[in-house]
Design an enzyme around this catalytic site. Structure first.
Site, mmCIF file in Angstrom:
data_model
loop_
_atom_site.group_PDB
_atom_site.id
_atom_site.type_symbol
_atom_site.label_atom_id
_atom_site.label_comp_id
_atom_site.label_asym_id
_atom_site.label_seq_id
_atom_site.Cartn_x
_atom_site.Cartn_y
_atom_site.Cartn_z
ATOM 1 N N CYS A 42 39.302 30.754 54.737
ATOM 2 C CA CYS A 42 38.281 29.981 54.024
ATOM 3 C C CYS A 42 37.924 28.690 54.763
ATOM 4 O O CYS A 42 36.905 28.063 54.462
ATOM 5 C CB CYS A 42 38.746 29.645 52.608
ATOM 6 S SG CYS A 42 38.966 31.102 51.555
ATOM 7 N N PRO A 282 53.180 56.531 43.024
ATOM 8 C CA PRO A 282 54.060 55.564 42.347
ATOM 9 C C PRO A 282 54.851 54.664 43.279
ATOM 10 O O PRO A 282 55.378 53.631 42.837
ATOM 11 C CB PRO A 282 54.989 56.460 41.520
ATOM 12 C CG PRO A 282 54.929 57.799 42.157
ATOM 13 C CD PRO A 282 53.540 57.926 42.710
#
Length: 836
Positions: A42, A282
């Site tokens: 950012c 899973p």
């Protein structure tokens, strides 16, 4: 337990650090195909301008430091190419920094966490592979861009895309004194905002010298005559030559690995996970930009690529990998971006998304528009902020908010985001006890004010109408309750001016059966005026939500087609003029503090001070009203003074005004800009005093001829000339006896005017009309209609209407009400001025 993490930025790095804190004995391997982990993506745009000057500050962690602190086996330049779910292994390709394959091998896992992130969109636009076209996503990207800019003399850039990255890149390129064209395919920048809020950003970008092209996609990139440059070709054929092109069109999830492994993906390619961030396998979890999440407000599934949620998901998934059952509640899209001097922020739902979902304003949602100061107005540096807050009327639940402002935006959006997260209602906003001291806030914080307005709406104390609903009530009377000084700086066409402090004494002249839409600067005085009228027996009274401060930017230079959005104030290069004037200036510089004052306060202060100083002196004005930037330009233009420059400083907007007109000032420069001045002065104005048919015909023939030449035309109707623009039919309005008698003796509208000579009891007028038809000359009524449709500004003199007993309701459509100042403002830009 052996855990493999794919992706070492944001979610991946957060997961690795949290895993180690929870389990000192787990074997953790983190693979990153690039050279860096946990870097500040950012912050990359700010390294381009060297706002962040040290490149090392972008690297939050190195592999060595991360391993030393967390005992995580970090392997950079290592791309996971295959996930073998049945064997619970991954295949890895390790390369050198220059891309040479060093080895390929496999690693087993007990649990696998995918944090592949996203990557910039690069659509198949012809020429997109040219060497001076870049995307910004990683540290190597910013190294290439900054290296190119440092090594090549660049004065013109095109940024394609008006999202977070596009706006930040545009600002930081401008900080390097590079002229920027910003191209956006949608009709606005910053899609989390609604249009009227984005317009504030459009106007500010223009004020900062960025040319914004909205609603216009890029068609191609072509080589310029100079092969080092690129021509960006837009859909309408516009060609912009650039030294550098930055692509910030959007991102897409990097989920090829997950898809190849047979994990369940959504239609947009996002990885589908359950509330525990577990994929369809899973033993495999996923976080960050690549996953499908639940919209916290609606509960619907979506994709919201933001750093904050990615980091939180990484922390949560670490616990679940070790047997926990933490649930991800969803993402509400809280975001913020700096755009030059303003801050733009949003959270939750916007109105566009509600409309797209089939929701109706008034039934499913309402919103408030408020314009509060960042802190107490009497304390220096109090800037206004525009807040749109959306809520559900049946439950009072807050659905979303948007804020654009100069100071204090971040803490207000965080408060609203928190209230939304807690399922709060507008009542919560009115009850919030927030920290107050003059340098930080007001006793009624802007967040409280949004709640108060919503409460008034829900209790039926005020009936709001929004900026885009005015055309839905065509017969409504627009009632402006501001002061005359404010009106001189702009108003909504067709408004009737009655300052709020005069309203009670003038109610008798208003028709209680009509619908009134009242507006002021921000909505507060209009609310007071509405309460006065409703309690005085007026049945249909509406308050324009947010007032002129909402309507004006929302209607600022709407662009229906491709082309740069331009404020229209840049008739001359003021920076160049200012630089030259600094060399010749011999006068004094005086400072005027107008901070904390709202419009028209700063302008009134300037007016008073300018009257006191000598020609050639410079007045340096310090204000905190952002609208002052455009107001002072218009004021200087109208009053014959020269605006040298306007800039944002730490606690104020500072304007420098030289007493004396622009033309005289330019004359001192040796006449270099006389051609510009001549070009500026090409409008046409006329005062229509006479009500004679032949003179009225001549007026509108001249006006339509000027319009056909592309000139601006302003017609100011006063005294007998007002009869030309009256309606033919009789309109029922309340008048006193004298006004009724006086108005009845005068001709009503263009159809009933007489000739100045040879009228012969109306026979002459009839003959003229017959000859006009025979020679295919449009009748006066048609000429008037052509002028209105052609864009002529037709002003009826307020003062003369009062003297002649004519009410606004008696005038034809398309007429503005104004005073002599409105006419004189237009006359100063005219090289033809007629009195008829």
């Amino acid at each position: 337990m052996k855990v493999i993490i794919v992706g070492g930025v944001a979610g991946g790095a957060s997961a690795a650090a949290r895993l180690r804190r929870l389990d000192e004995n787990a074997e953790i391997i983190m693979f990153e195909k690039g050279p860096y982990i946990s870097f500040a993506n950012c912050g990359l745009p700010y390294y381009i301008s060297e706002t962040i000057s040290d490149r090392e500050n972008l690297l939050l962690q190195t592999p060595e430091k991360f391993n030393a602190r967390f005992n995580v086996d970090v392997r950079v330049f290592s791309e996971v190419t295959v996930v073998n779910r049945s064997e619970k292994t991954v295949d890895i390709r390790q390369t050198s920094p220059d891309g040479e394959v060093l080895r390929e091998y496999s690693e087993s896992y007990d649990k696998l966490i995918l944090s592949p992130g996203s990557k910039p969109l690069t659509p198949p636009i012809p020429g997109i592979e040219r060497e001076n076209i870049f995307t910004l996503w990683t540290v190597p990207d910013v190294d290439k861009i900054k290296g190119f800019l440092d090594e090549n003399e660049s004065c013109h850039a095109v940024v394609v895309g008006g999202g977070f990255i596009g706006l930040e890149v545009a600002e930081n390129l401008a900080e390097r004194n590079i002229h920027v064209d910003l191209v956006e395919a949608a009709d606005q920048v910053m899609m989390p905002l609604d249009f009227e809020m984005a317009q504030i950003a459009h106007r500010h970008l223009n004020e900062e010298g960025v040319d914004v092209h909205l609603g216009c996609a890029v068609k191609a990139f072509e080589a310029a005559e100079n092969p080092a440059k690129t021509v960006v070709v837009l859909a309408d054929g516009t060609r912009i030559e650039a030294d550098v092109v930055m692509l910030a069109i959007g991102v897409r999830p990097q989920t090829e690995l997950a898809g190849a492994a047979g994990l369940e993906l959504n239609k947009r390619g996002g990885i589908i996970v359950d509330e525990h961030l577990r994929t369809s396998d899973p033993d495999i979890y996923a976080v960050g930009d690549a996953i499908e999440v639940k919209n916290f407000v609606t509960g619907e599934l979506t994709m919201i690529p933001l750093a904050g949620p990615a980091n939180k998901q990484g922390r949560m998934v670490a616990a679940n990998v070790l047997g926990g059952s933490k649930s991800y509640k969803g993402t509400q899209g809280t975001s913020i971006v700096k755009v030059f001097n303003i801050t733009v922020a949003a959270t939750g739902l916007n109105e566009k998304s509600l409309i797209a979902a089939g929701k109706e304003y008034g039934k499913d949602y309402l919103y408030t528009m408020t314009h509060s100061k960042s802190h107490a107005s009497y304390y220096p540096g109090a800037f206004p902020m525009d807040i749109k807050m959306i809520f559900e009327p049946s439950t009072k639940k807050i659905l979303g908010a948007q804020i654009v402002g100069w100071e204090g935006v971040d803490k207000r959006i965080d408060v609203l985001a928190t209230v939304i997260r807690m399922g709060g209602t507008v009542d919560v906003l009115t009850d919030l006890e927030l920290a107050y001291a003059p340098p930080y806030s007001s006793a009624k914080d802007p967040v409280n004010m949004a709640g108060f307005v919503a409460e008034n709406m829900l209790e039926g104390i005020v009936d709001n109408i929004n900026w885009n609903q005015l055309d839905m009530i065509p017969d409504a009377v627009l009632l402006d309750v501001r002061n005359k000084e404010e009106v001189e700086l702009g108003s909504i066409a067709g408004s009737v001016l009655i300052p709020v402090d005069e309203l009670r004494g003038r109610l008798r002249g208003l028709d209680k059966e009509k619908t009134y839409i009242i507006y002021c600067a921000t909505g507060i005085r209009a609310y007071i005026a509405a309460r006065i009228m409703v309690q005085s027996g007026f049945k249909n009274v509406k308050n324009l939500a947010g007032g002129f401060a909402t309507w004006q930017p929302a209607n600022w230079n709407k662009a229906d087609a491709c082309g740069p959005v331009n404020a229209g104030l840049k008739t001359i290069d003021l920076k160049e003029v200012a630089a030259k004037m600094a060399d010749i200036h011999k006068g004094n510089v005086l400072v005027l503090d107008a901070c904390g004052l709202s419009c028209p306060g700063p302008i009134k202060k300037v007016y008073e001070k300018i009257a006191e100083i000598k020609d050639g002196d410079v007045l340096e004005v310090h204000v905190t009203d952002p609208g002052f930037k455009s107001d002072i330009a218009a004021w200087c233009k109208r009053t014959g003074n020269t605006l040298l420059n306007v800039e944002k400083k730490e606690k104020a907007i500072v304007a420098r005004i030289r007493k004396g007109d622009l033309e005289s000032s330019l004359h001192e420069l040796g006449g270099r800009h006389q051609a510009v001045v001549k070009e500026m002065l090409n409008d046409k104005t006329m005062v229509c005093f006479s009500g004679d048919l032949d003179k009225a015909i001549a007026s509108f023939i001249i006006a339509n001829g000027a319009l056909a030449m592309g000139r601006k035309v302003t017609m100011f109707f006063t005294f007998w000339g007002l009869n030309i623009i009256r309606r033919h039919e009789k309109v029922k309005v309340e008048k006193d006896f004298i006004s009724t008698m006086f108005g009845g003796m005068m001709p009503r509208g263009a159809r009933n005017l007489k000739l100045s000579n040879m009228n012969m009891g109306g026979m002459g007028a009839g003959m003229i009309k017959g000859l006009m038809k025979k020679n295919n000359v449009p009748l006066l009524e048609e000429l008037i209609e052509q002028a209105v449709e052609g864009g002529a500004k037709i002003i009826a003199c307020n003062m003369s209407m009062d003297l002649m007993g004519i009410k606004a309701e008696e005038l034809i459509d398309g007429i503005e009400l104004g005073g002599v100042a409105a006419y004189l403002d237009a006359a100063e830009d005219a090289n033809v001025n007629l009195f008829i």
